[in-house]
Every structure is written in C-alpha cells, then in structure tokens.
Design an enzyme around this catalytic site. Structure first.
Site, mmCIF file in Angstrom:
data_model
loop_
_atom_site.group_PDB
_atom_site.id
_atom_site.type_symbol
_atom_site.label_atom_id
_atom_site.label_comp_id
_atom_site.label_asym_id
_atom_site.label_seq_id
_atom_site.Cartn_x
_atom_site.Cartn_y
_atom_site.Cartn_z
ATOM 1 N N GLY A 144 -5.011 -0.830 0.012
ATOM 2 C CA GLY A 144 -6.315 -0.132 -0.310
ATOM 3 C C GLY A 144 -6.558 0.127 -1.630
ATOM 4 O O GLY A 144 -7.885 0.391 -1.975
ATOM 5 N N THR A 167 -4.763 -2.560 9.577
ATOM 6 C CA THR A 167 -5.811 -1.482 9.900
ATOM 7 C C THR A 167 -6.537 -2.082 10.830
ATOM 8 O O THR A 167 -6.458 -3.320 11.021
ATOM 9 C CB THR A 167 -6.626 -1.357 8.589
ATOM 10 O OG1 THR A 167 -5.745 -0.426 7.659
ATOM 11 C CG2 THR A 167 -7.914 -0.391 8.756
ATOM 12 N N ARG A 221 -0.462 10.287 -0.030
ATOM 13 C CA ARG A 221 -1.494 9.025 -0.431
ATOM 14 C C ARG A 221 -2.650 8.690 0.401
ATOM 15 O O ARG A 221 -2.532 8.750 1.854
ATOM 16 C CB ARG A 221 -0.584 7.787 -0.650
ATOM 17 C CG ARG A 221 -1.322 6.555 -0.955
ATOM 18 C CD ARG A 221 -1.724 5.587 0.071
ATOM 19 N NE ARG A 221 -1.964 4.396 -0.232
ATOM 20 C CZ ARG A 221 -2.441 3.455 0.761
ATOM 21 N NH1 ARG A 221 -2.697 3.887 2.136
ATOM 22 N NH2 ARG A 221 -3.161 2.497 0.121
ATOM 23 N N VAL A 222 -3.865 8.473 0.154
ATOM 24 C CA VAL A 222 -4.961 8.220 0.949
ATOM 25 C C VAL A 222 -5.271 6.685 0.522
ATOM 26 O O VAL A 222 -5.498 6.447 -0.818
ATOM 27 C CB VAL A 222 -5.955 9.129 0.570
ATOM 28 C CG1 VAL A 222 -7.517 8.643 1.419
ATOM 29 C CG2 VAL A 222 -5.868 10.391 1.293
ATOM 30 N N GLY A 223 -5.688 5.894 1.243
ATOM 31 C CA GLY A 223 -6.006 4.482 1.029
ATOM 32 C C GLY A 223 -7.348 4.302 0.929
ATOM 33 O O GLY A 223 -8.384 5.176 0.969
ATOM 34 N N ASP A 224 -8.113 3.095 1.102
ATOM 35 C CA ASP A 224 -9.367 2.715 1.251
ATOM 36 C C ASP A 224 -9.757 3.082 2.783
ATOM 37 O O ASP A 224 -11.331 3.345 2.875
ATOM 38 C CB ASP A 224 -9.644 1.385 0.891
ATOM 39 C CG ASP A 224 -8.834 0.376 2.118
ATOM 40 O OD1 ASP A 224 -7.758 0.698 2.476
ATOM 41 O OD2 ASP A 224 -9.291 -0.457 2.471
ATOM 42 N N SER A 230 0.657 0.003 12.848
ATOM 43 C CA SER A 230 0.051 0.278 11.554
ATOM 44 C C SER A 230 -1.236 1.196 11.816
ATOM 45 O O SER A 230 -2.167 1.494 10.969
ATOM 46 C CB SER A 230 -0.412 -0.969 11.024
ATOM 47 O OG SER A 230 -1.166 -1.755 11.993
ATOM 48 N N THR A 288 -6.422 3.758 10.367
ATOM 49 C CA THR A 288 -4.881 3.188 10.004
ATOM 50 C C THR A 288 -3.894 4.142 9.622
ATOM 51 O O THR A 288 -4.430 5.594 9.519
ATOM 52 C CB THR A 288 -5.271 2.450 8.492
ATOM 53 O OG1 THR A 288 -4.166 1.783 8.413
ATOM 54 C CG2 THR A 288 -5.648 3.207 7.498
ATOM 55 N N THR A 319 -9.316 -4.496 5.009
ATOM 56 C CA THR A 319 -7.862 -4.233 5.454
ATOM 57 C C THR A 319 -6.951 -4.874 4.388
ATOM 58 O O THR A 319 -7.455 -5.709 3.428
ATOM 59 C CB THR A 319 -7.239 -5.052 6.760
ATOM 60 O OG1 THR A 319 -6.018 -4.714 7.075
ATOM 61 C CG2 THR A 319 -7.521 -6.542 6.927
ATOM 62 N N GLY A 320 -5.964 -4.352 4.092
ATOM 63 C CA GLY A 320 -5.047 -4.802 3.054
ATOM 64 C C GLY A 320 -4.650 -3.577 1.979
ATOM 65 O O GLY A 320 -4.844 -2.283 2.292
HETATM 66 N N1 ASP Z 1 -6.060 -0.696 3.972
HETATM 67 C C1 ASP Z 1 -4.876 0.081 4.574
HETATM 68 C C2 ASP Z 1 -4.354 1.026 3.260
HETATM 69 O O1 ASP Z 1 -4.332 0.696 2.037
HETATM 70 C C3 ASP Z 1 -3.687 -0.491 4.953
HETATM 71 C C4 ASP Z 1 -4.012 -1.888 5.641
HETATM 72 O O2 ASP Z 1 -5.083 -2.110 5.777
HETATM 73 O O3 ASP Z 1 -3.173 -2.947 5.580
HETATM 74 O O4 ASP Z 1 -4.070 2.214 3.845
#
Ligand code: ASP
Length: 329
Positions: free
Chosen positions: A243, A189, A217-220, A86, A207, A240-241
């Site tokens: 985004g 992450t 795609r870009v996350g948080d 990850s 991450t 984490t999780g």
């Molecule tokens: N937060 C990260 C994202 O959305 C992934 C993760 O932490 O699980 O890219």
C-alpha cells in the site's frame, strides 16, 4: 506448493476456450471471440478469491441490479470467509495481534465512503457504504468508525480466528518479525470493479492489510485515489500489494487518468506500475498490482512481479486471468 505458484497454476482459464459458433452450409464452426471481455454487465476482482466474490456480484448484475450493490455484495463474501488470511474475518493481525480493517467504496456519481483501522466488524465495506450514504463525510477511522458501526446496528465480532492467532504467535517467535517485509505470502486485498446494465461503474476495496504491520498502520485500500478510484465518464481502477507504494503515486487515480487520456486498461495499469518502479530505489520483492475497467467494458491488469491474477465475470466469460507483469520473483 507456495500459494503464488498455486495461483498461477490454478487458473480456471475457461475464457481462453470461449468461442463463437456460426453455422455455414449446415456445418457449425467455432471462431475465437476477440475482445471477449467487452460488454456489460461485467465484474472483475483481484486474486483467486475474486472468483467467489464475482459470483455474488454477478447475481446482482444479472438481475438488473446496480454496480454499487454488486461490488458491496461481492466483496462481503471475501470479508466473511474465515479461511481467507488477508481480508476481514480470519485476516492476519498486526504486530499486537489485533485484526484491523481498511475498506472503501465509490459509485458512479463520485460519491465515496471509507473506514480505516476498524476493529471487530466483519464487513467493513458495508460500514464504508453507510459512511457514504448516511453521513456528510468520506472517511471514519478507528474507534470513531467502530462507534458509528455500532450505532448503525452492525454486530460486534472478534475477527481473530484460532488459525490466524496461531500464525501470528509463530511469527512472533520467528526471525522475520525483526525485519518486517512485504512478501508474496503476507498480503492481499480484494478490489472489485463492476459495470451494470446501465453502463454505470462502481468499485470496492477491502483488506486486513499488511500482516503484522505496526498497530495503527493504514494502507492504500481505504484511500480514495490510491486503493480505488472511479470516474464514471472514464472507468475505474483498484490496487493490491504494498500500500505504501500505491499511495506514493496515488495509484488508482493515476490509472483512471491515464485511461482518460486514451490508454487502454492494460496500458494504464502498466504505466502506473512502471511509475512505481521508477520512484522506488529498491524494488526488490515489492509487489503491486492494478486492475482497471473502462467505459467500453474493456478490462486489464498489470503487476510489478509475476503472480498477480484477477477474476472476470460477464455474460460470456468466467475466467481467472494472469496479469502481465514486469519482473519474475
Ligand atoms: N494493499 C494492501 C495494504 O497495503 C495489502 C495488499 O493488497 O496486499 O494494506
């Protein structure tokens, strides 16, 4: 055993055994150390991969180094771990089989740097730091970020390991790919927060993002205020999780602001999670976890679902702790 179950049962729990020894009448007795997570230097980071990352960060902190150096060195360990699915090298790719990385870093002076949608660079956190220190910008993305990394002398490397490629090919053949969902197996992450001997706080977040995400795609995680936020007067937080859910409430900034208004790290993380739950019509399977540290060196975490854990390292503590949570899976 599922990975999450492993995370829950595999906690080291060393800190739970921590006691302070006092001597009275020639007898040594042990008393529990309350608030044992207080005190500097200290480093915390997300998930069980945080234990190895903390070890590298601790080497810096324990020899008088800065929190900024500690978080960079710490999360590089996870980025370079080819067995980690990850983060960085070995991370699961997007729908098109491309490993694209997001990372950001923030120091005690509110300086920050970030890269997003970066490919073929093993340690995006160090590129993010270069953006912070060597450019007038905060964030570089995609091809521009890659060209910047090349110009800075970072080596080019194919990050798709044979194992990750195999997993992606299997996913392509599966039913799952018709309905992409974030579940407990396809994301994670490393977010890390450290306070050094001088009491300064820095953070890093890196991450490969949501496995099999749409290309682009870009996350948080690379977004200052969402995946990470530090205000040295107050504390720091990382996420984490999923985004998308974190971005919708500017998660890490929210946690820091809650601490500014007197909430403890645990309380601040819990309120942010509750806000996410409130703002989503369908919370089923939507995992988010926050981690926080305040200026007193107190730490805390909270997640939507059970299973989020974080690693803590200080002079007195080396521990993998299960965060409190709102719901069972
Ligand atoms: N937060 C990260 C994202 O959305 C992934 C993760 O932490 O699980 O890219």
């Amino acid at each position: 055993m599922s990975r999450r179950k492993f995370l829950k049962t595999g906690a080291l729990g060393i800190g739970a055994l921590l006691t302070s020894k006092i001597t009275a009448n020639n007898n040594t007795i042990s008393i529990p150390l309350f608030n044992a997570t207080k005190g500097k230097p200290i480093v915390i980071s997300t998930w069980n991969h945080g234990t190895a990352a903390n070890k590298a960060a601790w080497k810096v902190l324990n020899t008088g180094g800065t929190a900024l150096d500690a978080v960079e060195k710490g999360v590089r360990v996870t980025e370079s771990d080819a067995t980690n699915r990850s983060v960085g090298l070995g991370g699961l790719p997007d729908r098109e089989g491309k490993v694209t990385l997001d990372a950001c870093i923030m120091n005690h002076e509110n300086e920050c740097g970030a890269v997003a949608f970066l490919q073929d660079i093993e340690n995006p956190i160090s590129v993010a730091r270069k953006v912070m220190e060597d450019t007038p910008h905060v964030m570089l993305v995609g091809k521009g970020a890659f060209q910047f990394a090349m110009a800075q002398g970072f080596p080019k490397r194919d990050l798709l390991t044979p194992e990750a490629k195999k997993a992606w090919l299997k996913w392509k053949e599966s039913e799952e790919q018709k309905k992409p969902e974030v579940n407990s197996e396809n994301h994670d992450t490393i977010g890390m927060l450290a306070m050094d001997e001088d009491g300064n706080i820095s953070g890093a977040c890196t991450t490969s993002g949501w496995a099999y995400k749409l290309h682009g795609r870009v996350g948080d995680s690379p977004l200052i205020g969402a995946g990470l936020f530090v205000d040295n007067e107050v504390g720091g937080a990382c996420a984490t999780g999923l985004g998308e859910a974190v971005i919708r409430i500017a998660g890490s900034h929210t946690v820091v602001e809650l601490m500014r208004h007197g909430k403890s790290p645990d309380e601040a993380c819990q309120i942010a999670v509750e806000r996410i739950i409130k703002k989503h019509k369908d919370i089923k399977g939507l995992q988010v976890g926050f981690l926080a540290i305040n200026k007193q060196g107190e730490v805390g975490g909270y997640s939507v679902y059970a299973g989020f854990n974080y690693a803590i390292k200080s002079k007195k503590i080396k521990k993998l702790k299960d965060a409190a949570y709102k719901m069972e899976w």
